[in-house]
Motif scaffolding. Structure first.
Motif: not given
Ligand SMILES: [Zn+2]
Length: 78
Positions: A43-50, A54-57, A59-67
């Motif tokens: 669901x959307x809530x858990x898509x965002x949570x996941x 993953x970003x934290x784990x 260490x990503x800095x960019x955001x892919x706004x097309x996803x």
């Protein structure tokens, strides 16, 4: 005692959690909470949570706004 669920996943040698996820996937529901899945497997809530987890784990800095999760986030409530 309640009768155990009999379906195509019953005999598999995987954990109960994995079977729950497979059943949710088959019914197109979120693999974490069982709500109807937006698109994909959560669901959307858990898509965002996941995504944020993953970003934290990683260490990503960019955001892919097309996803998917960003697109759904921008047009609907979380
Ligand atoms: Zn969910």
């Amino acid at each position: 005692m309640r009768k155990p669920i009999q379906d195509e996943f019953t005999g598999l040698a995987v954990s109960r959690q994995r079977k729950y996820q497979l059943r949710m996937q088959r019914d197109r529901r979120c693999t974490e909470c069982g709500e109807p899945a937006a698109q994909g497997s959560r669901c959307l809530r858990h898509l965002i949570k996941a995504r944020e987890r993953q970003r934290t784990k990683r260490g990503l800095k960019r955001r892919y706004y097309g996803t998917l999760s960003y697109k759904l986030e921008s047009k609907g409530k979380p």
